[in-house]
Write a protein that holds these residues in place. Structure first.
Motif, PDB file in Angstrom:
ATOM      1  N   PHE A  77      82.735  79.714  57.040  1.00  0.00           N
ATOM      2  CA  PHE A  77      81.475  79.955  57.748  1.00  0.00           C
ATOM      3  C   PHE A  77      80.354  78.992  57.351  1.00  0.00           C
ATOM      4  O   PHE A  77      79.193  79.194  57.725  1.00  0.00           O
ATOM      5  N   GLY A  78      80.675  77.955  56.592  1.00  0.00           N
ATOM      6  CA  GLY A  78      79.700  76.900  56.281  1.00  0.00           C
ATOM      7  C   GLY A  78      78.651  77.246  55.254  1.00  0.00           C
ATOM      8  O   GLY A  78      77.572  76.641  55.244  1.00  0.00           O
ATOM      9  N   THR A  79      78.950  78.190  54.363  1.00  0.00           N
ATOM     10  CA  THR A  79      77.959  78.587  53.354  1.00  0.00           C
ATOM     11  C   THR A  79      78.451  78.342  51.922  1.00  0.00           C
ATOM     12  O   THR A  79      77.903  78.902  50.978  1.00  0.00           O
ATOM     13  N   HIS A  80      79.445  77.512  51.761  1.00  0.00           N
ATOM     14  CA  HIS A  80      80.037  77.249  50.445  1.00  0.00           C
ATOM     15  C   HIS A  80      79.237  76.190  49.705  1.00  0.00           C
ATOM     16  O   HIS A  80      78.875  75.158  50.270  1.00  0.00           O
ATOM     17  N   LEU A  81      78.938  76.458  48.425  1.00  0.00           N
ATOM     18  CA  LEU A  81      78.275  75.482  47.555  1.00  0.00           C
ATOM     19  C   LEU A  81      78.856  75.624  46.155  1.00  0.00           C
ATOM     20  O   LEU A  81      78.777  76.692  45.550  1.00  0.00           O
ATOM     21  N   LEU A  82      79.420  74.556  45.642  1.00  0.00           N
ATOM     22  CA  LEU A  82      79.937  74.555  44.279  1.00  0.00           C
ATOM     23  C   LEU A  82      79.924  73.108  43.762  1.00  0.00           C
ATOM     24  O   LEU A  82      80.945  72.427  43.783  1.00  0.00           O
ATOM     25  N   PRO A  83      78.745  72.645  43.303  1.00  0.00           N
ATOM     26  CA  PRO A  83      78.663  71.270  42.799  1.00  0.00           C
ATOM     27  C   PRO A  83      79.634  71.078  41.635  1.00  0.00           C
ATOM     28  O   PRO A  83      79.645  71.887  40.702  1.00  0.00           O
ATOM     29  N   PRO A  84      80.447  70.039  41.691  1.00  0.00           N
ATOM     30  CA  PRO A  84      81.486  69.837  40.668  1.00  0.00           C
ATOM     31  C   PRO A  84      80.919  69.818  39.247  1.00  0.00           C
ATOM     32  O   PRO A  84      80.002  69.051  38.942  1.00  0.00           O
ATOM     33  N   GLY A  85      81.453  70.714  38.415  1.00  0.00           N
ATOM     34  CA  GLY A  85      81.112  70.743  36.997  1.00  0.00           C
ATOM     35  C   GLY A  85      79.692  71.163  36.665  1.00  0.00           C
ATOM     36  O   GLY A  85      79.307  71.145  35.502  1.00  0.00           O
ATOM     37  N   GLN A  86      78.899  71.569  37.629  1.00  0.00           N
ATOM     38  CA  GLN A  86      77.499  71.919  37.369  1.00  0.00           C
ATOM     39  C   GLN A  86      77.275  73.424  37.417  1.00  0.00           C
ATOM     40  O   GLN A  86      77.935  74.143  38.155  1.00  0.00           O
ATOM     41  N   TRP A  87      76.303  73.846  36.617  1.00  0.00           N
ATOM     42  CA  TRP A  87      75.817  75.222  36.642  1.00  0.00           C
ATOM     43  C   TRP A  87      74.356  75.186  37.067  1.00  0.00           C
ATOM     44  O   TRP A  87      73.674  74.180  36.876  1.00  0.00           O
ATOM     45  N   PRO A  88      73.832  76.262  37.638  1.00  0.00           N
ATOM     46  CA  PRO A  88      72.422  76.281  38.047  1.00  0.00           C
ATOM     47  C   PRO A  88      71.480  76.113  36.866  1.00  0.00           C
ATOM     48  O   PRO A  88      71.807  76.442  35.724  1.00  0.00           O
ATOM     49  N   SER A  89      70.275  75.618  37.156  1.00  0.00           N
ATOM     50  CA  SER A  89      69.273  75.442  36.103  1.00  0.00           C
ATOM     51  C   SER A  89      68.525  76.740  35.813  1.00  0.00           C
ATOM     52  O   SER A  89      67.884  76.866  34.768  1.00  0.00           O
ATOM     53  N   GLY A  90      68.559  77.693  36.733  1.00  0.00           N
ATOM     54  CA  GLY A  90      67.869  78.957  36.527  1.00  0.00           C
ATOM     55  C   GLY A  90      68.190  79.942  37.634  1.00  0.00           C
ATOM     56  O   GLY A  90      68.873  79.609  38.604  1.00  0.00           O
ATOM     57  N   TYR A  91      67.659  81.150  37.473  1.00  0.00           N
ATOM     58  CA  TYR A  91      67.965  82.244  38.392  1.00  0.00           C
ATOM     59  C   TYR A  91      66.688  83.000  38.719  1.00  0.00           C
ATOM     60  O   TYR A  91      65.670  82.850  38.062  1.00  0.00           O
ATOM     61  N   GLY A  92      66.762  83.842  39.721  1.00  0.00           N
ATOM     62  CA  GLY A  92      65.619  84.664  40.099  1.00  0.00           C
ATOM     63  C   GLY A  92      65.251  84.459  41.551  1.00  0.00           C
ATOM     64  O   GLY A  92      65.998  83.858  42.326  1.00  0.00           O
ATOM     65  N   VAL A  93      64.092  84.981  41.915  1.00  0.00           N
ATOM     66  CA  VAL A  93      63.585  84.863  43.283  1.00  0.00           C
ATOM     67  C   VAL A  93      62.151  84.354  43.225  1.00  0.00           C
ATOM     68  O   VAL A  93      61.466  84.536  42.219  1.00  0.00           O
TER      69      VAL A  93
ATOM     70  N   HIS B 110      73.087  82.896  42.969  1.00  0.00           N
ATOM     71  CA  HIS B 110      71.845  83.399  42.372  1.00  0.00           C
ATOM     72  C   HIS B 110      70.900  82.279  41.939  1.00  0.00           C
ATOM     73  O   HIS B 110      69.817  82.569  41.426  1.00  0.00           O
ATOM     74  N   ALA B 111      71.279  81.047  42.123  1.00  0.00           N
ATOM     75  CA  ALA B 111      70.515  79.909  41.604  1.00  0.00           C
ATOM     76  C   ALA B 111      69.141  79.773  42.263  1.00  0.00           C
ATOM     77  O   ALA B 111      68.944  80.164  43.408  1.00  0.00           O
ATOM     78  N   ILE B 112      68.206  79.177  41.513  1.00  0.00           N
ATOM     79  CA  ILE B 112      66.868  78.920  42.053  1.00  0.00           C
ATOM     80  C   ILE B 112      66.786  77.578  42.773  1.00  0.00           C
ATOM     81  O   ILE B 112      65.810  77.318  43.453  1.00  0.00           O
ATOM     82  N   GLU B 113      67.798  76.744  42.652  1.00  0.00           N
ATOM     83  CA  GLU B 113      67.783  75.445  43.320  1.00  0.00           C
ATOM     84  C   GLU B 113      67.698  75.628  44.833  1.00  0.00           C
ATOM     85  O   GLU B 113      68.399  76.483  45.399  1.00  0.00           O
ATOM     86  N   PRO B 114      66.872  74.833  45.512  1.00  0.00           N
ATOM     87  CA  PRO B 114      66.728  74.975  46.973  1.00  0.00           C
ATOM     88  C   PRO B 114      68.046  74.853  47.737  1.00  0.00           C
ATOM     89  O   PRO B 114      68.258  75.567  48.722  1.00  0.00           O
ATOM     90  N   GLU B 115      68.948  73.991  47.292  1.00  0.00           N
ATOM     91  CA  GLU B 115      70.216  73.816  48.009  1.00  0.00           C
ATOM     92  C   GLU B 115      71.125  75.043  47.894  1.00  0.00           C
ATOM     93  O   GLU B 115      72.087  75.184  48.649  1.00  0.00           O
ATOM     94  N   ALA B 116      70.818  75.953  46.985  1.00  0.00           N
ATOM     95  CA  ALA B 116      71.649  77.139  46.774  1.00  0.00           C
ATOM     96  C   ALA B 116      71.201  78.336  47.613  1.00  0.00           C
ATOM     97  O   ALA B 116      71.910  79.343  47.666  1.00  0.00           O
ATOM     98  N   VAL B 117      70.066  78.242  48.275  1.00  0.00           N
ATOM     99  CA  VAL B 117      69.562  79.361  49.070  1.00  0.00           C
ATOM    100  C   VAL B 117      70.546  79.666  50.205  1.00  0.00           C
ATOM    101  O   VAL B 117      70.975  78.770  50.926  1.00  0.00           O
ATOM    102  N   ASP B 118      70.900  80.930  50.327  1.00  0.00           N
ATOM    103  CA  ASP B 118      71.802  81.411  51.375  1.00  0.00           C
ATOM    104  C   ASP B 118      73.173  80.747  51.320  1.00  0.00           C
ATOM    105  O   ASP B 118      73.738  80.357  52.346  1.00  0.00           O
ATOM    106  N   LYS B 119      73.732  80.656  50.132  1.00  0.00           N
ATOM    107  CA  LYS B 119      75.069  80.104  49.923  1.00  0.00           C
ATOM    108  C   LYS B 119      75.907  81.109  49.136  1.00  0.00           C
ATOM    109  O   LYS B 119      75.391  81.975  48.443  1.00  0.00           O
TER     110      LYS B 119
END
Length: 184
Positions: A143-159, A121-130
């Protein structure tokens, strides 16, 4: 043959089969512009909390249960397994959308955790379609869509688009939104 299996095995198989179907269903709702209009209602929450999991367009809910529950009933899964599974999904969805902090990384290798889904749900560009998986993050790794930066949470949510407020306006939104031009 399916109904003759132990109840617990049927439940685990239901989790696996529905997650595989939901992975591609979920991915389509992100990639197909018309379908995104329905899913944008879910992603429009600017705060992640347990209620965000229940914020879905009714047509998406009907389509989702149609591609998961109906085929399982048709091939012979016990109705009680599917009832338990649907109940489990709604509780689990509340958990992965909740504003629960903490390190669940040990569990996250096997099951979707709040931090994993928050990145979806993150607004970060690297999180789109992950992070499309509902239960098993290994599907995203596969399927190559995994994203989980170690120890980090997104800075925000929305579209990036403006989704209206209110049930009626959101129910009509997919039919009224402007489709992006090709190449946008």
């Amino acid at each position: 043959m399916v109904a003759a299996q132990p109840w617990a095995l049927q439940f685990l198989e239901a989790m696996l089969l529905t997650d595989l179907a939901q992975y591609w269903f979920h991915r389509a709702f992100h990639r197909v512009p018309f379908l995104w209009g329905f899913h944008a209602v879910h992603h429009s929450a600017k705060r992640m909390d347990w209620l965000a999991g229940a914020r879905m367009h009714f047509i998406e809910i009907i389509a989702l249960r149609g591609i998961t529950s109906l085929p399982l009933l048709t091939i012979g899964f016990a109705p009680s397994v599917l009832q338990a599974y649907v109940g489990f999904v709604y509780v689990y969805s509340s958990l992965v959308h909740a504003n629960v902090s903490g390190n669940f990384d040990w569990l996250g290798r096997f099951l979707v955790t709040p931090r994993f889904h928050h990145w979806h749900h993150a607004i970060e560009p690297e999180a789109v379609d992950k992070n499309f998986a509902i239960h098993f993050p290994w599907l995203d790794r596969l399927f190559g869509t995994h994203l989980l930066p170690p120890g980090q949470w997104p800075s925000g949510y929305g579209v990036p688009e403006e989704v209206p407020q209110g049930y009626r306006a959101q129910a009509l939104y997919p039919f009224r939104r402007k489709q992006p031009a090709r190449g946008d």
